[in-house]
Design a protein around this motif. Structure first.
Motif, PDB file in Angstrom:
ATOM      1  N   ASN A  85       0.858  -1.186   0.000  1.00  0.00           N
ATOM      2  CA  ASN A  85       0.000   0.000   0.000  1.00  0.00           C
ATOM      3  C   ASN A  85       0.899   1.242   0.000  1.00  0.00           C
ATOM      4  O   ASN A  85       1.412   1.645   1.038  1.00  0.00           O
ATOM      5  N   ALA A  86       1.098   1.808  -1.188  1.00  0.00           N
ATOM      6  CA  ALA A  86       1.980   2.960  -1.327  1.00  0.00           C
ATOM      7  C   ALA A  86       1.254   4.237  -1.716  1.00  0.00           C
ATOM      8  O   ALA A  86       1.870   5.298  -1.794  1.00  0.00           O
ATOM      9  N   ALA A  87      -0.051   4.158  -1.954  1.00  0.00           N
ATOM     10  CA  ALA A  87      -0.807   5.361  -2.331  1.00  0.00           C
ATOM     11  C   ALA A  87      -0.849   6.331  -1.154  1.00  0.00           C
ATOM     12  O   ALA A  87      -0.979   5.918  -0.004  1.00  0.00           O
ATOM     13  N   ASP A 102     -10.127  18.214   2.886  1.00  0.00           N
ATOM     14  CA  ASP A 102      -8.708  17.958   3.150  1.00  0.00           C
ATOM     15  C   ASP A 102      -8.555  16.805   4.141  1.00  0.00           C
ATOM     16  O   ASP A 102      -7.756  15.879   3.937  1.00  0.00           O
ATOM     17  N   TRP A 103      -9.289  16.899   5.232  1.00  0.00           N
ATOM     18  CA  TRP A 103      -9.200  15.872   6.280  1.00  0.00           C
ATOM     19  C   TRP A 103      -9.610  14.507   5.738  1.00  0.00           C
ATOM     20  O   TRP A 103      -8.918  13.505   5.928  1.00  0.00           O
ATOM     21  N   GLN A 104     -10.736  14.479   5.047  1.00  0.00           N
ATOM     22  CA  GLN A 104     -11.253  13.214   4.551  1.00  0.00           C
ATOM     23  C   GLN A 104     -10.383  12.634   3.446  1.00  0.00           C
ATOM     24  O   GLN A 104     -10.263  11.401   3.324  1.00  0.00           O
ATOM     25  N   ALA A 105      -9.753  13.497   2.654  1.00  0.00           N
ATOM     26  CA  ALA A 105      -8.858  12.999   1.606  1.00  0.00           C
ATOM     27  C   ALA A 105      -7.659  12.286   2.217  1.00  0.00           C
ATOM     28  O   ALA A 105      -7.275  11.196   1.764  1.00  0.00           O
ATOM     29  N   CYS A 106      -7.055  12.889   3.240  1.00  0.00           N
ATOM     30  CA  CYS A 106      -5.892  12.269   3.878  1.00  0.00           C
ATOM     31  C   CYS A 106      -6.257  10.925   4.493  1.00  0.00           C
ATOM     32  O   CYS A 106      -5.550   9.929   4.307  1.00  0.00           O
ATOM     33  N   PHE A 107      -7.355  10.882   5.223  1.00  0.00           N
ATOM     34  CA  PHE A 107      -7.731   9.621   5.859  1.00  0.00           C
ATOM     35  C   PHE A 107      -8.289   8.623   4.845  1.00  0.00           C
ATOM     36  O   PHE A 107      -8.082   7.413   4.979  1.00  0.00           O
ATOM     37  N   GLY A 108      -8.976   9.142   3.828  1.00  0.00           N
ATOM     38  CA  GLY A 108      -9.534   8.243   2.824  1.00  0.00           C
ATOM     39  C   GLY A 108      -8.475   7.480   2.063  1.00  0.00           C
ATOM     40  O   GLY A 108      -8.584   6.259   1.861  1.00  0.00           O
ATOM     41  N   VAL A 109      -7.426   8.166   1.633  1.00  0.00           N
ATOM     42  CA  VAL A 109      -6.362   7.521   0.863  1.00  0.00           C
ATOM     43  C   VAL A 109      -5.328   6.872   1.783  1.00  0.00           C
ATOM     44  O   VAL A 109      -4.950   5.710   1.595  1.00  0.00           O
ATOM     45  N   ASN A 110      -4.855   7.611   2.778  1.00  0.00           N
ATOM     46  CA  ASN A 110      -3.715   7.166   3.576  1.00  0.00           C
ATOM     47  C   ASN A 110      -4.051   6.079   4.580  1.00  0.00           C
ATOM     48  O   ASN A 110      -3.158   5.363   5.033  1.00  0.00           O
ATOM     49  N   VAL A 111      -5.334   5.962   4.956  1.00  0.00           N
ATOM     50  CA  VAL A 111      -5.721   4.956   5.962  1.00  0.00           C
ATOM     51  C   VAL A 111      -6.822   4.041   5.423  1.00  0.00           C
ATOM     52  O   VAL A 111      -6.639   2.829   5.318  1.00  0.00           O
ATOM     53  N   SER A 112      -7.962   4.614   5.084  1.00  0.00           N
ATOM     54  CA  SER A 112      -9.103   3.780   4.698  1.00  0.00           C
ATOM     55  C   SER A 112      -8.802   2.962   3.446  1.00  0.00           C
ATOM     56  O   SER A 112      -9.166   1.775   3.369  1.00  0.00           O
ATOM     57  N   GLY A 113      -8.148   3.567   2.466  1.00  0.00           N
ATOM     58  CA  GLY A 113      -7.825   2.825   1.248  1.00  0.00           C
ATOM     59  C   GLY A 113      -6.983   1.596   1.537  1.00  0.00           C
ATOM     60  O   GLY A 113      -7.241   0.505   1.017  1.00  0.00           O
ATOM     61  N   ALA A 114      -5.968   1.776   2.386  1.00  0.00           N
ATOM     62  CA  ALA A 114      -5.127   0.632   2.765  1.00  0.00           C
ATOM     63  C   ALA A 114      -5.953  -0.415   3.508  1.00  0.00           C
ATOM     64  O   ALA A 114      -5.789  -1.623   3.294  1.00  0.00           O
ATOM     65  N   PHE A 115      -6.848   0.028   4.382  1.00  0.00           N
ATOM     66  CA  PHE A 115      -7.703  -0.901   5.115  1.00  0.00           C
ATOM     67  C   PHE A 115      -8.587  -1.698   4.168  1.00  0.00           C
ATOM     68  O   PHE A 115      -8.732  -2.923   4.304  1.00  0.00           O
ATOM     69  N   ALA A 156       0.046   8.342  11.174  1.00  0.00           N
ATOM     70  CA  ALA A 156       0.125   7.659  12.467  1.00  0.00           C
ATOM     71  C   ALA A 156      -0.937   6.573  12.555  1.00  0.00           C
ATOM     72  O   ALA A 156      -0.690   5.475  13.075  1.00  0.00           O
ATOM     73  N   ALA A 157      -2.121   6.855  12.030  1.00  0.00           N
ATOM     74  CA  ALA A 157      -3.176   5.843  12.007  1.00  0.00           C
ATOM     75  C   ALA A 157      -2.783   4.661  11.134  1.00  0.00           C
ATOM     76  O   ALA A 157      -3.078   3.505  11.462  1.00  0.00           O
TER      77      ALA A 157
END
Length: 255
Positions: A85-87, A102-115, A156-157
């Motif tokens: 998961n490198a996105a 902004d907030w949702q983009a960071c969590f959407g790609v950086n955390v939720s996408g990997a999940f 961090a998440a």
């Protein structure tokens, strides 16, 4: 160049259209792996017909798309050896200035996408009783940064998520590790530079952002990050799991 012997391995890489993800995908292909790249910016949805260099358009923030695409990929191959998961996306701004997008983009790609990707692949890894996950986070997960609230929190998440997944998968012989790059010479980083001197300021440190300089005196190259990803994906790290390897030229001073 180190040879990792990934011949015939099936590898899934997100963020494969550019930056670190692209470099990782190319390195696996050069070592003989059968790589499928996933990226919203993929120029040819569905790949180009070459199983060795397939790039599929996918919005990893959409769980339905992830389920559909992964179902097709995993159904066709019947197996998967490595998930990377490198996105990642970066949105800058102090907490009170960040938009919800902004907030949702960071969590959407950086955390939720990997999940979403891991959730889809974990049952297969368990059935195989083999497999490796390498998640790309950031040294920003370890130290706070002024103006990077959403990015730091999301990375961090990602680290914590990876550790939990690694713990759950260890009894099945499946490993999950994290690579946390520092400042790396990618289009995303270059996009932050407003003038030619910004690169040198980054190396020296940004006291106003509480950001230390880089002791090695240079930006990382995507290839240097890819080296660590490939090591963690290889049998040479067969007893390594639940680890977060920081690759930042010493910028976090061992934090």
């Amino acid at each position: 160049m180190t040879s990792w012997n990934f011949a015939g391995k099936r590898v899934l890489v997100t963020g494969a259209a550019g930056g670190i993800g692209r470099c990782v995908a190319e390195r696996f292909r050069a070592e003989g792996a059968r790589v499928v790249g996933l990226d919203l910016a993929a120029p040819n949805a569905g790949g180009n017909g070459n199983a060795e260099a397939e790039l599929i358009a996918l919005d990893i923030t959409d769980p339905r798309q992830v389920d559909e695409v992964c179902g097709r990929i995993l159904g066709e191959s019947g197996s998967l050896d490595i998930l990377v998961n490198a996105a990642g996306v970066l949105r800058l701004g102090a907490a009170e200035d960040l938009t919800l997008d902004d907030w949702q983009a960071c969590f959407g790609v950086n955390v939720s996408g990997a999940f979403y990707l891991m959730r889809r692949c974990i049952p297969l890894f368990k059935r195989q009783r083999s497999g490796v996950i390498v998640n790309v986070a950031s040294n920003a997960a370890h130290v706070p940064r002024v103006g990077m609230t959403a990015y730091c929190a999301s990375k961090a998440a990602m680290v914590s998520l990876s550790h939990c997944v690694g713990l759950e998968l260890a009894p099945f012989g499946v490993r999950c590790n994290v690579v946390s790059p520092g400042s790396t010479d990618t289009p995303m980083l270059r996009g932050m530079f407003k003038n030619p001197s910004d690169g040198q300021r980054l190396l020296a440190g940004l006291p106003e952002h509480f950001k230390l300089g880089i002791p090695l005196g240079k930006l990382a190259s995507p290839e240097e990050i890819a080296d660590v990803v490939l090591f963690l994906a290889s049998d040479r790290s067969s007893h390594v799991t639940l680890q977060d390897v920081v690759v930042d030229g010493g910028a976090t001073l061992g934090a």
